[in-house]
Design a protein around this motif. Structure first.
Motif, PDB file in Angstrom:
ATOM      1  N   ASP A 182       1.259  -0.741  -0.343  1.00 11.65           N
ATOM      2  CA  ASP A 182      -0.076  -0.185  -0.233  1.00 11.65           C
ATOM      3  C   ASP A 182       0.594   1.550   0.372  1.00 11.65           C
ATOM      4  N   GLU A 183       0.521   1.838  -0.809  1.00 13.12           N
ATOM      5  CA  GLU A 183       1.523   3.547  -0.955  1.00 13.12           C
ATOM      6  C   GLU A 183       1.704   3.985   0.407  1.00 13.12           C
ATOM      7  N   HIS A 184       0.176   3.783   0.735  1.00 15.67           N
ATOM      8  CA  HIS A 184       0.425   4.741   2.228  1.00 15.67           C
ATOM      9  C   HIS A 184       0.189   3.744   2.891  1.00 15.67           C
ATOM     10  N   TRP A 185       0.849   2.786   3.429  1.00 15.70           N
ATOM     11  CA  TRP A 185       1.869   1.684   4.380  1.00 15.70           C
ATOM     12  C   TRP A 185       1.419   2.768   5.995  1.00 15.70           C
ATOM     13  N   PHE A 186       1.394   1.910   6.875  1.00 19.06           N
ATOM     14  CA  PHE A 186       1.423   2.379   7.967  1.00 19.06           C
ATOM     15  C   PHE A 186       2.292   1.346   9.069  1.00 19.06           C
ATOM     16  N   GLY A 187       2.682   1.738   9.965  1.00 15.16           N
ATOM     17  CA  GLY A 187       3.194   1.204  10.955  1.00 15.16           C
ATOM     18  C   GLY A 187       4.303   0.556  10.422  1.00 15.16           C
ATOM     19  N   SER A 188       4.754  -0.811  10.741  1.00 12.63           N
ATOM     20  CA  SER A 188       6.100  -1.926  10.206  1.00 12.63           C
ATOM     21  C   SER A 188       6.394  -2.599   9.328  1.00 12.63           C
ATOM     22  N   THR A 189       7.591  -2.623   9.031  1.00 12.55           N
ATOM     23  CA  THR A 189       7.243  -3.084   7.333  1.00 12.55           C
ATOM     24  C   THR A 189       8.300  -5.169   7.647  1.00 12.55           C
ATOM     25  N   LYS A 190       7.493  -4.943   9.075  1.00  9.28           N
ATOM     26  CA  LYS A 190       8.793  -6.752   9.318  1.00  9.28           C
ATOM     27  C   LYS A 190       7.688  -7.274   8.202  1.00  9.28           C
ATOM     28  N   THR A 191       6.762  -7.373   7.796  1.00  6.39           N
ATOM     29  CA  THR A 191       5.937  -8.545   7.074  1.00  6.39           C
ATOM     30  C   THR A 191       5.987  -8.585   5.723  1.00  6.39           C
ATOM     31  N   LEU A 192       6.809  -7.648   5.094  1.00  4.65           N
ATOM     32  CA  LEU A 192       8.605  -7.620   3.689  1.00  4.65           C
ATOM     33  C   LEU A 192       9.573  -8.576   4.191  1.00  4.65           C
ATOM     34  N   ASP A 193      10.062  -8.328   5.458  1.00  8.07           N
ATOM     35  CA  ASP A 193      11.368  -9.210   5.418  1.00  8.07           C
ATOM     36  C   ASP A 193      10.514 -10.773   5.845  1.00  8.07           C
ATOM     37  N   VAL A 194       9.559 -10.981   6.232  1.00 12.33           N
ATOM     38  CA  VAL A 194       8.682 -12.743   6.404  1.00 12.33           C
ATOM     39  C   VAL A 194       8.373 -12.953   5.355  1.00 12.33           C
ATOM     40  N   HIS A 195       8.029 -11.916   4.119  1.00 11.53           N
ATOM     41  CA  HIS A 195       7.512 -12.872   2.892  1.00 11.53           C
ATOM     42  C   HIS A 195       9.177 -13.218   1.868  1.00 11.53           C
ATOM     43  N   VAL A 196       9.925 -11.641   2.812  1.00 12.57           N
ATOM     44  CA  VAL A 196      11.133 -11.994   1.857  1.00 12.57           C
ATOM     45  C   VAL A 196      11.803 -13.371   2.151  1.00 12.57           C
ATOM     46  N   ALA A 197      11.730 -13.953   3.125  1.00  7.00           N
ATOM     47  CA  ALA A 197      12.701 -15.223   4.018  1.00  7.00           C
ATOM     48  C   ALA A 197      11.761 -16.994   3.529  1.00  7.00           C
ATOM     49  N   ALA A 198      10.172 -16.337   3.462  1.00  2.46           N
ATOM     50  CA  ALA A 198       9.422 -17.501   2.723  1.00  2.46           C
ATOM     51  C   ALA A 198       9.911 -17.275   1.402  1.00  2.46           C
ATOM     52  N   LEU A 199      10.179 -16.647   1.022  1.00  2.00           N
ATOM     53  CA  LEU A 199      10.439 -16.913  -0.529  1.00  2.00           C
ATOM     54  C   LEU A 199      11.179 -17.592  -1.134  1.00  2.00           C
ATOM     55  N   ARG A 200      12.145 -16.510  -0.307  1.00  2.00           N
ATOM     56  CA  ARG A 200      14.282 -17.812  -0.250  1.00  2.00           C
ATOM     57  C   ARG A 200      13.389 -19.491  -0.067  1.00  2.00           C
ATOM     58  N   ARG A 201      13.498 -19.245   0.099  1.00  2.00           N
ATOM     59  CA  ARG A 201      12.900 -20.612   1.560  1.00  2.00           C
ATOM     60  C   ARG A 201      12.503 -21.430  -0.161  1.00  2.00           C
ATOM     61  N   LYS A 202      11.344 -21.449  -0.414  1.00  3.47           N
ATOM     62  CA  LYS A 202      10.845 -22.186  -1.388  1.00  3.47           C
ATOM     63  C   LYS A 202      11.228 -21.759  -2.753  1.00  3.47           C
ATOM     64  N   ILE A 203      12.437 -20.735  -3.130  1.00  2.00           N
ATOM     65  CA  ILE A 203      13.154 -20.572  -3.967  1.00  2.00           C
ATOM     66  C   ILE A 203      13.999 -21.788  -3.496  1.00  2.00           C
ATOM     67  N   GLY A 204      14.778 -21.839  -2.670  1.00  2.00           N
ATOM     68  CA  GLY A 204      16.087 -23.273  -2.581  1.00  2.00           C
ATOM     69  C   GLY A 204      15.088 -24.713  -2.716  1.00  2.00           C
ATOM     70  N   GLU A 205      13.982 -24.689  -1.930  1.00  3.73           N
ATOM     71  CA  GLU A 205      12.989 -25.606  -1.832  1.00  3.73           C
ATOM     72  C   GLU A 205      13.694 -26.855  -3.125  1.00  3.73           C
ATOM     73  N   VAL A 206      12.497 -25.331  -4.412  1.00  2.00           N
ATOM     74  CA  VAL A 206      12.503 -26.611  -5.990  1.00  2.00           C
ATOM     75  C   VAL A 206      14.177 -26.311  -6.092  1.00  2.00           C
TER      76      VAL A 206
END
Length: 244
Positions: A182-206
């Protein structure tokens, strides 16, 4: 913008306020007070507002089951649990967003509109993006590595597509949050780090071992992330770090 929203909230006062407010903004709202009832009602909705403190089931488990059963549905956790670990657990359980009570109604409506708008826009025509052996088909919302499909949640796919749109380009945290969430994001960006970690794990698995054709999401400490092709030695861990 209208949409079908499922509210899973056991507090009668909060439930009534949210239901009334959402309906006044032309949303179709179904309100359920238990986790079991929420799971049973989730088959045909666009977005779920989920409280974690439910009387029958733990809200995190409800989130996991919702994500398994409705992979394309947006899940927004709305809870009084504000500790960083609670945020991480909720996001890793499959939530697309995490709001801490009390939340301003204007902010809640802005988040909901942003999520629904992005889901609608994702269906439009777009090119197939290839970075090494990674292929992201935005039109069909499918991604794969070397012919092996990645099973991604909605926001994981959106984030990967945004990174793949500009490979080898450093993208700031603010840019990624704006473009994917969201261009008007409020608060923590921790959600970005969690999604990056999930992408790294899933790419690594395949990913095939020791392949230099599989891109890595590189961390740019204090700035953001970059998608780039790694070296063969990097592949066992599925990631590279820049500056840590």
């Amino acid at each position: 913008m209208a949409g079908r929203i499922l509210l899973v909230e056991d507090d009668p006062t909060i439930g009534e306020v949210l239901t009334s407010s959402l309906r006044s903004h032309a949303f179709e709202v179904r309100w359920e007070r238990t986790g079991a009832a929420g799971l049973a009602a989730a088959a045909a909705v666009d977005l779920v507002l989920l409280d974690l403190g439910l009387p029958d089931l733990d809200g995190v488990e409800v989130c996991r089951q919702l994500r398994r059963g409705q992979p394309g549905c947006v899940i927004v956790v709305l809870t009084a649990r504000s500790a960083e670990m609670d945020v991480v657990v909720g996001l890793e359980a499959g939530a697309d967003d995490y709001l801490v009570k009390p939340v301003r109604l204007a902010e809640l409506h802005a988040r909901i509109r942003a999520h629904l708008r992005r889901n609608e826009g994702a269906a439009g025509p777009a090119p197939v993006r290839a970075v090494g052996d990674l292929v992201v088909d935005v039109t069909r919302r499918r991604a794969g590595v070397g012919g092996r499909e990645l099973r991604l949640r909605a926001k994981e796919f959106d984030l990967l597509a945004r990174l793949a749109a500009e490979p080898d380009v450093a993208l700031s945290r603010e840019t990624l949050m704006s473009d994917v969430w969201d261009e008007h994001w409020f608060g923590s960006t921790k959600t970005l780090d969690v999604h990056v970690a999930a992408l790294r794990r899933k790419i690594g698995e395949v990913a095939p071992p020791a392949s230099a054709r599989v891109p890595a999401i590189v961390t740019l400490r204090g700035y953001g992330y970059r998608l780039e092709l790694g070296e063969p030695a990097d592949r066992p861990s599925g990631r590279r770090a820049a500056g840590g």
